[in-house]
Motif scaffolding. Structure first.
Motif, PDB file in Angstrom:
ATOM      1  N   SER A 265       0.826  -1.210   0.000  1.00 28.94           N
ATOM      2  CA  SER A 265       0.000   0.000   0.000  1.00 28.94           C
ATOM      3  C   SER A 265       0.859   1.259   0.000  1.00 28.94           C
ATOM      4  CB  SER A 265      -0.902   0.010   1.240  1.00 28.94           C
ATOM      5  OG  SER A 265      -0.112   0.023   2.420  1.00 28.94           O
ATOM      6  N   GLU A 266       2.173   1.091   0.147  1.00 29.94           N
ATOM      7  CA  GLU A 266       3.077   2.239   0.174  1.00 29.94           C
ATOM      8  C   GLU A 266       4.257   1.966  -0.731  1.00 29.94           C
ATOM      9  OE1 GLU A 266       5.927   3.710   3.560  1.00 29.94           O
ATOM     10  OE2 GLU A 266       3.932   4.586   3.927  1.00 29.94           O
ATOM     11  N   GLU A 267       4.725   3.010  -1.405  1.00 23.80           N
ATOM     12  CA  GLU A 267       5.840   2.888  -2.339  1.00 23.80           C
ATOM     13  C   GLU A 267       6.842   3.994  -2.041  1.00 23.80           C
ATOM     14  OE1 GLU A 267       6.172   2.035  -7.077  1.00 23.80           O
ATOM     15  OE2 GLU A 267       5.044   3.817  -6.506  1.00 23.80           O
ATOM     16  N   THR A 268       8.126   3.656  -2.063  1.00 25.95           N
ATOM     17  CA  THR A 268       9.181   4.646  -1.855  1.00 25.95           C
ATOM     18  C   THR A 268      10.050   4.732  -3.098  1.00 25.95           C
ATOM     19  OG1 THR A 268      10.641   2.969  -0.894  1.00 25.95           O
ATOM     20  CG2 THR A 268       9.227   4.210   0.642  1.00 25.95           C
ATOM     21  N   GLY A 269      10.668   5.896  -3.292  1.00 22.83           N
ATOM     22  CA  GLY A 269      11.532   6.110  -4.439  1.00 22.83           C
ATOM     23  C   GLY A 269      12.597   7.147  -4.128  1.00 22.83           C
ATOM     24  N   LEU A 270      13.680   7.103  -4.884  1.00 18.61           N
ATOM     25  CA  LEU A 270      14.758   8.073  -4.710  1.00 18.61           C
ATOM     26  C   LEU A 270      14.379   9.395  -5.364  1.00 18.61           C
ATOM     27  CD1 LEU A 270      17.858   5.788  -5.410  1.00 18.61           C
ATOM     28  CD2 LEU A 270      16.919   6.479  -3.204  1.00 18.61           C
ATOM     29  N   CYS A 271      14.945  10.481  -4.844  1.00 20.43           N
ATOM     30  CA  CYS A 271      14.654  11.808  -5.383  1.00 20.43           C
ATOM     31  C   CYS A 271      15.825  12.742  -5.097  1.00 20.43           C
ATOM     32  CB  CYS A 271      13.359  12.358  -4.774  1.00 20.43           C
ATOM     33  SG  CYS A 271      13.354  12.389  -2.965  1.00 20.43           S
ATOM     34  N   ASN A 272      15.909  13.829  -5.858  1.00 17.63           N
ATOM     35  CA  ASN A 272      16.963  14.846  -5.705  1.00 17.63           C
ATOM     36  C   ASN A 272      18.339  14.184  -5.594  1.00 17.63           C
ATOM     37  OD1 ASN A 272      14.975  16.792  -5.751  1.00 17.63           O
ATOM     38  ND2 ASN A 272      14.929  17.083  -3.542  1.00 17.63           N
ATOM     39  N   GLU A 273      18.669  13.392  -6.599  1.00 13.23           N
ATOM     40  CA  GLU A 273      19.916  12.642  -6.567  1.00 13.23           C
ATOM     41  C   GLU A 273      21.122  13.453  -7.015  1.00 13.23           C
ATOM     42  OE1 GLU A 273      19.653   8.436  -7.824  1.00 13.23           O
ATOM     43  OE2 GLU A 273      17.599   8.921  -8.441  1.00 13.23           O
ATOM     44  N   GLN A 274      20.918  14.678  -7.394  1.00  9.63           N
ATOM     45  CA  GLN A 274      22.059  15.505  -7.801  1.00  9.63           C
ATOM     46  C   GLN A 274      22.960  15.762  -6.592  1.00  9.63           C
ATOM     47  OE1 GLN A 274      18.998  16.496  -7.560  1.00  9.63           O
ATOM     48  NE2 GLN A 274      18.832  18.471  -6.493  1.00  9.63           N
ATOM     49  N   GLU A 275      24.289  15.795  -6.826  1.00  8.13           N
ATOM     50  CA  GLU A 275      25.260  15.944  -5.749  1.00  8.13           C
ATOM     51  C   GLU A 275      25.217  17.354  -5.176  1.00  8.13           C
ATOM     52  OE1 GLU A 275      29.720  14.215  -5.039  1.00  8.13           O
ATOM     53  OE2 GLU A 275      29.323  15.273  -6.900  1.00  8.13           O
TER      54      GLU A 275
END
Length: 520
Positions: A265-275
């Motif tokens: 019911s919940e999903e996670t993801g990566l974001c703002n991966e710029q250094e």
């Protein structure tokens, strides 16, 4: 069984009024996720579900309230009550052919032992009394004391909701066979029966009957996921963060025992991966290392790194030096000793034959200092010196020989001899002869052929105890031999036992060993 299900059954079987006469409890709060209620209102203030739900109540129970934990009760929500009662303008009473049975046979799915109808007229009264199953009009007799039925266990668990199928006779014409099982276990299905005959065409419509049937009114409806909600805000502005989004199992929600939605019911993801842009920073200086020389003057170093933090994302490097040096001298270097020249030889220590003379030297060129090594070798040297006249050699005895046999007749006393020679060394150059006797006589007894009684030797050491466990009693033994002296000829054997035994105790704890008071 949950009260929502009790109400559905009451609507279908016409037992609404029978439930209403029970003790009603009204609650101020309804918790949708747990499907429980809390905050009970005085029992006699509100007497019907309508009064509870139209006032300040959010849920109710029509039976004695079942407490699940502190301030949590099984209940029916007012929202569910209103949705179930909407459109129900006329509730039909239970059919006259309702029958309650004392026994239910789960393997065959049938019941037996009919209870008189006058005593039991509702499903609730049947299943909460002595009944184990019930049937309504349209369910058939399978044989003697065998009827199609619905089990009370199924009714109580709400796994199935029986509904009234089309009316049939309970007694079949003798020329017809039994009705088949319903073609569907939920929703509307059909069942059929054939005329009993051996030569007729069973495909003829006149020899076959078909009628509609309903085993379970509702079919299970599995839940389906709704659309994903919008992503939440990223946990980091740069350098890689995490964001989440959720979805609900409400398109539609699972109904009538249908399966829940499969998947998360919940999903996670990566974001703002710029250094991220970070300027470098110095770590603290390390301690100074060892001196570059173990003695005398040297140099020692310390370092630091530009990793607190390390520059990244286009950030500036650290300003300054990464290495720092300092002079050092842990100790003076050791000075190893060196020998001086040899002194002249001393005079000879004898006036005849071969003698000795010595000479010496000193470890002072240089002297050892600051832990330096001493000179290797000897400080003194010994040499020989020769004279023309040899020195006299005094005579010396050799080692005594072994004693010979006893010189006596059997069982008589006598003597035995041993000898030595004056040849270690022999006397020479005017040296004196050896002093003393060259032959020694020792008394003896020739016991050959004589009777000698045997004698016990000393006992040997005790053997180890047969047990080592603390609190247990074992044994140990020791032995002796009849060989001091051994029995000879017609002499007597040793009297007494050759073995001796005594008890002993274990000395270390073992598993399952009883407690033993060892004192101090």
């Amino acid at each position: 069984m949950h009260l929502n299900n009790i109400f559905i059954l009451s609507v279908i079987f016409g037992i609404y009024c029978d439930l209403c006469v029970g003790q009603l409890s009204c609650f101020k709060k309804f918790r949708r996720k747990k499907n429980t209620c809390g905050g009970i209102i005085k029992r006699h203030a509100l007497t019907t579900p309508d009064e509870c739900c139209e006032s300040r109540g959010q849920g109710f129970t029509q039976q004695t309230a079942v407490i699940l934990s502190r301030n949590q009760y099984e209940c029916t929500s007012c929202k569910a009550w209103k949705s179930q009662t909407s459109g129900q303008t006329a509730l039909k009473p239970l059919n006259d052919q309702f029958v309650c049975y004392r026994k239910h046979r789960p393997k065959k799915g049938e019941c037996g032992g009919r209870i008189k109808r006058a005593r039991v007229t509702t499903v609730k009264a049947c299943c909460e009394g002595t009944g184990s199953g019930f049937s309504t009009s349209g369910l058939d007799q399978l044989g003697r004391n065998r009827y199609t039925c619905t089990s009370c266990e199924s009714w109580e668990k709400n796994q199935t909701i029986p509904t009234i199928p089309p009316i049939t006779t309970t007694e079949l014409p003798s020329e017809w066979g039994h009705w088949s099982q319903c073609s569907r276990t939920c929703g509307s299905g059909v069942r059929e029966r054939y005329r009993k005959c051996t030569t007729c065409d069973l495909d003829d419509p006149g020899n076959k009957e078909i009628k509609h049937c309903t085993v379970h009114f509702y079919c299970p409806e599995p839940g389906e996921w709704g659309s994903w909600a919008e992503w939440e805000e990223c946990s980091q502005p740069c350098g890689g963060g995490i964001r989440r989004r959720q979805r609900l199992c409400d398109s539609p929600e699972p109904r009538h025992g249908g399966a829940d939605c499969k998947g998360p019911s919940e999903e996670t993801g990566l974001c703002n991966e710029q250094e991220c842009k970070v300027d470098g920073g110095w770590m603290p200086w390390t301690r100074f290392g060892h001196c570059s020389h173990t003695c005398g003057r040297g140099e020692m170093l310390r370092t630091r790194t530009c990793t607190n933090p390390a520059p990244r994302g286009g950030g500036q490097q650290c300003v300054g030096r990464s290495i720092d040096a300092r002079r050092c001298e842990d100790r003076k270097c050791p000075v190893h000793g060196g020998w001086s020249d040899w002194d002249p030889w001393s005079s000879c220590d004898s006036t005849c034959g071969t003698g000795k003379r010595v000479r010496s030297r000193a470890c002072n060129r240089p002297r050892p200092d600051f832990g330096g090594k001493h000179c290797e070798g000897s400080e003194e040297e010994v040499g020989t010196c020769e004279h023309a006249q040899p020195c006299p050699v005094q005579g010396g005895w050799s080692q005594w020989s072994y004693y010979g046999p006893c010189r006596a007749a059997p069982c008589q006393h006598g003597h035995r001899l041993r000898t030595r020679e004056c040849d270690s060394p022999r006397p020479s150059h005017g040296g004196r002869m050896c002093r003393g006797d060259s032959v020694e006589r020792n008394p003896c007894f020739n016991d050959e052929g004589c009777a000698v009684d045997g004698g016990w030797c000393d006992f040997g050491l005790w053997t180890q105890c047969s047990t080592t466990c603390l609190g247990e009693t074992g044994s140990q033994t020791r032995a002796r031999a009849c060989y001091c002296p051994p029995t000879q000829g017609s002499g007597k054997r040793c009297e007494g036992e050759s073995r001796e035994m005594r008890t002993c105790e274990g000395y270390r704890p073992c598993r399952d060993t009883p407690d033993v008071d060892l004192g101090n």
